[in-house]
Design a protein around this motif. Structure first.
Motif, mmCIF file in Angstrom:
data_model
loop_
_atom_site.group_PDB
_atom_site.id
_atom_site.type_symbol
_atom_site.label_atom_id
_atom_site.label_comp_id
_atom_site.label_asym_id
_atom_site.label_seq_id
_atom_site.Cartn_x
_atom_site.Cartn_y
_atom_site.Cartn_z
ATOM 1 N N THR A 68 -25.648 -1.934 -25.107
ATOM 2 C CA THR A 68 -26.191 -3.057 -25.855
ATOM 3 C C THR A 68 -26.224 -4.262 -24.936
ATOM 4 O OG1 THR A 68 -25.945 -4.476 -27.784
ATOM 5 C CG2 THR A 68 -23.916 -3.719 -26.736
ATOM 6 N N ASN A 124 -26.352 -7.524 -26.308
ATOM 7 C CA ASN A 124 -25.865 -8.671 -27.058
ATOM 8 C C ASN A 124 -24.380 -8.858 -26.765
ATOM 9 O OD1 ASN A 124 -24.819 -10.403 -29.054
ATOM 10 N ND2 ASN A 124 -26.505 -9.876 -30.446
ATOM 11 N N GLU A 184 -22.145 -8.368 -29.718
ATOM 12 C CA GLU A 184 -22.115 -6.957 -30.107
ATOM 13 C C GLU A 184 -21.226 -6.160 -29.159
ATOM 14 O OE1 GLU A 184 -22.871 -3.632 -32.366
ATOM 15 O OE2 GLU A 184 -23.299 -5.744 -32.787
ATOM 16 N N ASN A 206 -17.653 -6.942 -30.138
ATOM 17 C CA ASN A 206 -17.357 -6.334 -31.433
ATOM 18 C C ASN A 206 -17.115 -4.834 -31.283
ATOM 19 O OD1 ASN A 206 -17.072 -6.162 -34.245
ATOM 20 N ND2 ASN A 206 -19.246 -5.670 -34.510
ATOM 21 N N ARG A 207 -17.998 -4.182 -30.530
ATOM 22 C CA ARG A 207 -17.869 -2.735 -30.358
ATOM 23 C C ARG A 207 -16.635 -2.378 -29.538
ATOM 24 N NH1 ARG A 207 -23.241 0.634 -29.154
ATOM 25 N NH2 ARG A 207 -23.701 -0.441 -31.112
ATOM 26 N N SER A 215 -20.796 -6.037 -40.253
ATOM 27 C CA SER A 215 -20.104 -6.010 -38.962
ATOM 28 C C SER A 215 -20.102 -4.630 -38.321
ATOM 29 C CB SER A 215 -18.656 -6.480 -39.134
ATOM 30 O OG SER A 215 -18.606 -7.792 -39.638
ATOM 31 N N GLU A 228 -24.019 -0.843 -37.879
ATOM 32 C CA GLU A 228 -24.851 -0.330 -36.793
ATOM 33 C C GLU A 228 -24.042 0.388 -35.718
ATOM 34 O OE1 GLU A 228 -28.113 -0.433 -36.953
ATOM 35 O OE2 GLU A 228 -27.982 -1.490 -38.872
ATOM 36 N N GLN A 229 -22.744 0.542 -35.941
ATOM 37 C CA GLN A 229 -21.899 1.173 -34.927
ATOM 38 C C GLN A 229 -22.114 2.692 -34.915
ATOM 39 O OE1 GLN A 229 -20.301 -0.637 -32.823
ATOM 40 N NE2 GLN A 229 -20.621 -2.574 -33.920
#
Length: 443
Positions: free
Chosen positions: A9, A11, A14, A17-18, A43, A46-47
Motif C-alpha cells: 500500500t 498510504n 494505511e 494501521n496494517r 478501520s 479492507e485488511q
C-alpha cells in the motif's frame, strides 16, 4: 516485524494501521473493542484475511460476533476458514441459521464438514444446553469502554459480565450493578470477582444441574478444553430441559418409548409398546399366582375378594410416591446409591405412620360394612404391612437399577407394580389365612 516494504500500500496511515494490526493483534483487539461496529469496520474492513485472522483470535465474544456480521459474506467465509476450527465453530454458532448456511455455501466442503462436526454435541452434554449469544470483555479495558460496548450492542437482561485475560481464557466476572456504579476510568479487573464454577461443553447434563443447584446460579459459563468461553447455560432453559426429561422419564417408566409423540402413527406406537405390555402381562400372571395360592381361603371367605383391590391399590399408591421422590433425588443428584439405607429407612418410616392412619380409617370402614372385628383387623394389619413393603420397594427399585448401570427411569413403574401387587395380595391374604380362626368364630 512487518515493515512498509512488505505491505502493499502507498498510504502512510494505511501502512501504520496494517503494521499495528499485524504486529500487535492483542493491543489492536483492545482498541477495536472500544469502537462502535461502524468505526471498527471502517478501520479493518479492507485488511487481508491473514491480518483479520490474528485480530479475530484476540477479540472478545460479542464484539467478534457483531463485527463478523458486518463483513462482506465472502470475507467472513474466508476468515472462518483461516481461523482454527474451534474458534471458527464458536463464531458461526452465534449466527442465525440463514447466515450459517450462506457462509457454509462459500466455504470448502472439508472445512464445512469439520465445522459441523465441531458444532454437534452428544445428546446429554452441556453444549446442547448453552446459549452461544454472549458478550465478554478483556479485563484490562475501562468501565467506560465496556458500558459503551454494551450500549452499542443493545444488550438487555444482563446480570453479570464475564472477563477474559489476554489469552482469551475465562478469568472472572463483574456484577452489572457494580459496573454501573464504578468510575469510568476503572479497569474491569479491579471490579472482578472469581467465577464460582463452570462446565465444559462435553460435561454431562447431570453435572450442570448439580453445580447450578450447589452454587445457586442463574447462569453458568461453558468453556472448551482450552478454557475459552463458548457460551452460558441459563437456569430457565435448564429447568425447561429437566421438565422435558421428566416427561420423557414418565413415558419410559411405563414402557413407552421416548420417541413416541401424541401424533405418532398407531403402528409405531404398537411396535414400541408391545414388548413392555408382554412383560407387564407376565408380571400380572405372577401376581395372579399369589392369589391362586390362597384360592381355598378366598372361596371360604368371599368378603376377602371384595377387599383385595383396596389392599393392592393402597400399596401401589404408596410405592409410586416413594418411587417418584427417589427418582427425583437421583435425577437432581440430591442422593446417590450410597444413600440407599437412609432413603429406604425414611420411606419405610413414613409408610408405617401413614399405614397406621390408613389402617384405622379402613378398619373402621370395614367394621361398619361387615360387622366383623376379625375382617377389620385383617385389613388394618394388611394396610400397614403392604404399604411398608411397597414404600421400601419404591425406594430400592430405582437405586438397584442405578447400581446395575441401568437407567432407573426405564420401566421402573412396571417392576414396582409387580412388587406392590404381590406385597398387597400376600400381606392381605396371608394375614387372613393366619387369622382365619377369627373369621370362623364370627368375630
Amino acid at each position: 516485524m512487518a515493515t512498509a516494504d512488505t505491505i502493499q500500500t502507498h498510504n502512510p496511515l494505511e501502512i501504520l494501521n496494517r503494521a499495528f494490526l499485524l504486529d500487535f493483534p492483542k493491543d489492536a483487539a483492545r482498541r477495536i473493542e472500544t469502537m462502535s461496529a461502524a468505526e471498527a469496520i471502517e478501520s479493518i474492513g479492507e485488511q487481508p484475511v491473514h491480518i483479520l485472522e490474528r485480530l479475530w483470535s484476540n477479540l472478545a465474544p460479542g464484539v467478534a460476533d457483531a463485527l463478523l456480521k458486518e463483513l462482506p459474506d465472502k470475507t467472513a467465509a474466508e476468515l472462518l476458514m483461516a481461523l482454527d476450527a474451534g474458534p471458527a465453530a464458536t463464531l458461526i454458532s452465534r449466527l442465525d441459521e440463514q447466515k450459517q448456511q450462506l457462509l457454509f455455501s462459500l466455504m470448502e466442503a472439508s472445512v464445512v464438514w469439520e465445522l459441523k462436526e465441531m458444532l454437534s454435541y452428544p445428546e446429554n452434554a452441556a453444549g446442547r444446553l448453552m446459549d452461544t449469544h454472549i458478550i465478554a470483555f478483556n479485563e484490562n479495558i475501562s468501565v467506560e469502554d465496556a458500558l459503551n460496548q454494551l450500549r452499542n450492542q443493545q444488550i438487555e437482561a444482563l446480570h453479570h459480565l464475564y472477563l477474559l485475560d489476554d489469552d482469551m481464557h475465562l478469568h472472572g466476572q463483574v456484577d452489572i450493578q457494580r459496573l454501573a456504579l464504578a468510575s469510568g476510568r476503572q479497569k474491569l479487573a479491579s471490579l472482578s470477582l472469581p467465577v464460582l464454577t463452570f462446565v465444559q461443553a462435553l460435561d454431562p447434563k447431570d453435572e450442570v444441574v448439580e453445580k447450578v443447584k450447589k452454587f445457586h446460579l442463574d447462569t453458568i459459563p461453558v468453556i472448551d478444553a482450552n478454557a475459552h468461553l463458548l457460551g452460558i447455560i441459563h437456569g430457565s432453559s435448564l429447568m425447561d430441559t429437566l421438565q422435558e426429561d421428566i416427561a420423557s422419564d414418565m413415558q419410559t417408566m411405563v414402557g413407552v418409548s421416548k420417541d413416541e409423540r401424541a401424533l405418532s402413527s398407531a403402528w409405531f406406537a404398537v411396535k414400541k409398546r408391545q414388548p413392555w405390555l408382554q412383560i407387564n402381562l407376565l408380571t400380572a400372571f405372577m401376581a395372579a399366582a399369589v392369589v391362586g395360592m390362597f384360592e381355598d381361603t378366598i372361596a371360604k371367605y368371599t368378603a376377602l375378594a371384595i377387599l383385595l383391590p383396596i389392599a393392592a391399590g393402597q400399596s401401589g399408591n404408596t410405592g409410586a410416591q416413594a418411587l417418584a421422590v427417589t427418582m427425583r433425588g437421583l435425577t437432581l443428584r440430591e442422593i446417590t446409591i450410597r444413600h440407599w439405607l437412609r432413603v429406604t429407612m425414611k420411606e419405610a418410616g413414613a409408610a408405617v405412620i401413614n399405614g397406621i392412619a390408613i389402617a384405622i380409617t379402613c378398619g373402621l370402614g370395614v367394621l361398619l360394612w361387615s360387622h366383623s372385628y376379625g375382617l377389620a383387623l385383617i385389613i388394618a394389619l394388611a394396610m400397614i404391612s403392604s404399604m411398608t413393603l411397597a414404600a421400601i420397594a419404591g425406594a430400592l427399585v430405582p437405586i438397584i437399577l442405578k447400581r446395575m448401570g441401568q437407567d432407573p427411569a426405564l420401566s421402573s413403574s412396571i417392576i414396582l407394580t409387580t412388587v406392590t401387587d404381590i406385597a398387597g395380595f400376600m400381606s392381605f391374604l396371608g394375614i387372613a389365612a393366619a387369622l382365619s380362626w377369627m373369621l370362623d368364630a364370627g368375630m
